[in-house]
Design an enzyme around this catalytic site. Structure first.
Site, PDB file in Angstrom:
ATOM      1  N   ASP A  12       0.830  -1.209   0.000  1.00  0.00           N
ATOM      2  CA  ASP A  12       0.000   0.000   0.000  1.00  0.00           C
ATOM      3  C   ASP A  12       0.867   1.263   0.000  1.00  0.00           C
ATOM      4  OD1 ASP A  12      -2.400   1.337  -0.035  1.00  0.00           O
ATOM      5  OD2 ASP A  12      -2.694   1.265   2.138  1.00  0.00           O
ATOM      6  N   GLY A  13       0.290   2.341  -0.497  1.00  0.00           N
ATOM      7  CA  GLY A  13       0.948   3.651  -0.422  1.00  0.00           C
ATOM      8  C   GLY A  13       1.527   4.145  -1.739  1.00  0.00           C
ATOM      9  N   ASN A  14       1.261   3.443  -2.828  1.00  0.00           N
ATOM     10  CA  ASN A  14       1.792   3.882  -4.141  1.00  0.00           C
ATOM     11  C   ASN A  14       1.255   5.260  -4.514  1.00  0.00           C
ATOM     12  OD1 ASN A  14       2.900   1.356  -4.323  1.00  0.00           O
ATOM     13  ND2 ASN A  14       1.461   0.576  -5.857  1.00  0.00           N
ATOM     14  N   ARG A  16       0.042   7.696  -2.552  1.00  0.00           N
ATOM     15  CA  ARG A  16       0.571   8.776  -1.709  1.00  0.00           C
ATOM     16  C   ARG A  16       2.039   9.036  -2.012  1.00  0.00           C
ATOM     17  NH1 ARG A  16      -1.235   6.098   3.563  1.00  0.00           N
ATOM     18  NH2 ARG A  16      -1.616   4.421   2.083  1.00  0.00           N
ATOM     19  N   SER A  57      -7.232  -5.488  -5.092  1.00  0.00           N
ATOM     20  CA  SER A  57      -8.317  -6.121  -4.340  1.00  0.00           C
ATOM     21  C   SER A  57      -9.618  -6.052  -5.136  1.00  0.00           C
ATOM     22  CB  SER A  57      -8.502  -5.413  -2.992  1.00  0.00           C
ATOM     23  OG  SER A  57      -9.109  -4.148  -3.176  1.00  0.00           O
ATOM     24  N   ASN A  60     -10.795  -2.670  -5.148  1.00  0.00           N
ATOM     25  CA  ASN A  60     -10.077  -1.673  -5.950  1.00  0.00           C
ATOM     26  C   ASN A  60     -10.752  -1.418  -7.309  1.00  0.00           C
ATOM     27  OD1 ASN A  60      -6.803  -2.765  -4.749  1.00  0.00           O
ATOM     28  ND2 ASN A  60      -8.047  -1.044  -4.054  1.00  0.00           N
ATOM     29  N   ARG A 181      -4.817  -2.296   8.948  1.00  0.00           N
ATOM     30  CA  ARG A 181      -5.981  -3.156   8.694  1.00  0.00           C
ATOM     31  C   ARG A 181      -5.639  -4.177   7.621  1.00  0.00           C
ATOM     32  NH1 ARG A 181      -8.003   2.166   7.202  1.00  0.00           N
ATOM     33  NH2 ARG A 181      -7.501   2.593   5.029  1.00  0.00           N
TER      34      ARG A 181
END
Ligand code: IPE
Ligand code: IPE
Ligand code: MG
Length: 227
Positions: A12-14, A16, A57, A60, A181
């Protein structure tokens, strides 16, 4: 040091990462894909047996279509340079509701799985259009339509109906990007997984960070409900 047999990554975080640099989100995904390759390679070098990478996901799909399309193009590109994996004794697996992908992409996935099925070194499993709830529902539907023997249905037999058939439960889940999470990742298989999160965005996630997560994992006292 005790290593996880199966490690899961919530990459996660691509978005941002890109935003922080004033770049379009899709460039963040491109950098994330590069970090994924390095991370998979490092897991293999360390001697970890199986790694599952959450790349897309079922939820997504809600994202704007240009972002979803950019991600689909990235997956296709990745599938094209799969040859490298074959030579490194890597077994490739794809888990998720793959009916979402085009016939051509699905064929490439199947080809890659078949071509690497006998490799024994390291399983690199990609979770694409994957959702834990979707996986459980899919298993239940199959159980019902295939007429299962209820008295023989235990946890292990149920596991054989999941996309992850043949893979052991996940021991450690690493999530980048700061959220704490699971976001529908391996919810059955993670029943006793250790959880580690870092604020680092996935494109910046490298060897040092993984070493840190593994060192922490090795220190955890896993009791599995016992004493
Ligand atoms: C993870 O990065 C990749 C996917 C979910 C496809 P994000 O795209 O969720 O990045 P953030 O969380 O918006 O920064
Ligand atoms: C989880 O990231 C899914 C993947 C990394 C593929 P999300 O960015 O979709 O998760 P939420 O929406 O913050 O829970
Ligand atoms: Mg995110």
């Amino acid at each position: 040091m005790i290593l996880p047999t199966h490690i899961g990554f919530i990459m996660d975080g691509n978005g941002r990462w890109a935003k922080k640099r004033g770049l379009p989100r899709k460039l963040g995904h491109r950098e994330g894909a590069k970090a994924f390759k390095k991370c998979a390679d490092y897991c293999r070098e360390l001697g970890i047996q199986h790694a599952t990478f959450y790349a897309f996901s079922t939820e997504n799909q809600k994202r704007p279509s240009d972002e979803v399309e950019a991600l689909l193009r990235l997956f296709d590109e990745y599938l094209d340079d799969i040859r490298e994996m074959k030579s490194k004794n890597v077994r490739l697996r794809f888990i998720g509701d793959l009916s979402f992908f085009s016939d051509k992409t699905r064929e490439k996935m199947l080809e890659a799985e078949n071509a690497t099925a006998k490799n024994t070194g390291f399983t690199c499993c990609l979770a694409l259009n994957y959702g834990g709830r979707d996986e459980i529902l899919h298993a239940v539907r199959r159980l019902v339509t295939e007429g299962c023997n209820l008295s023989a249905l235990d946890e292990s037999a149920f596991g054989d109906f999941l996309y992850t058939k043949g893979l052991p439960d996940v021991d450690l889940i690493v999530r980048t990007g700061g959220e704490q999470r699971l976001s529908n990742f391996l919810i059955w298989q993670a029943a006793y997984a250790e959880y580690y999160y870092t604020d680092t965005f996935f494109p910046d996630f490298g060897k040092k960070e993984l070493d840190k997560a593994l060192a922490e994992f090795a220190e955890r006292n896993r009791r599995f409900g016992g004493l």
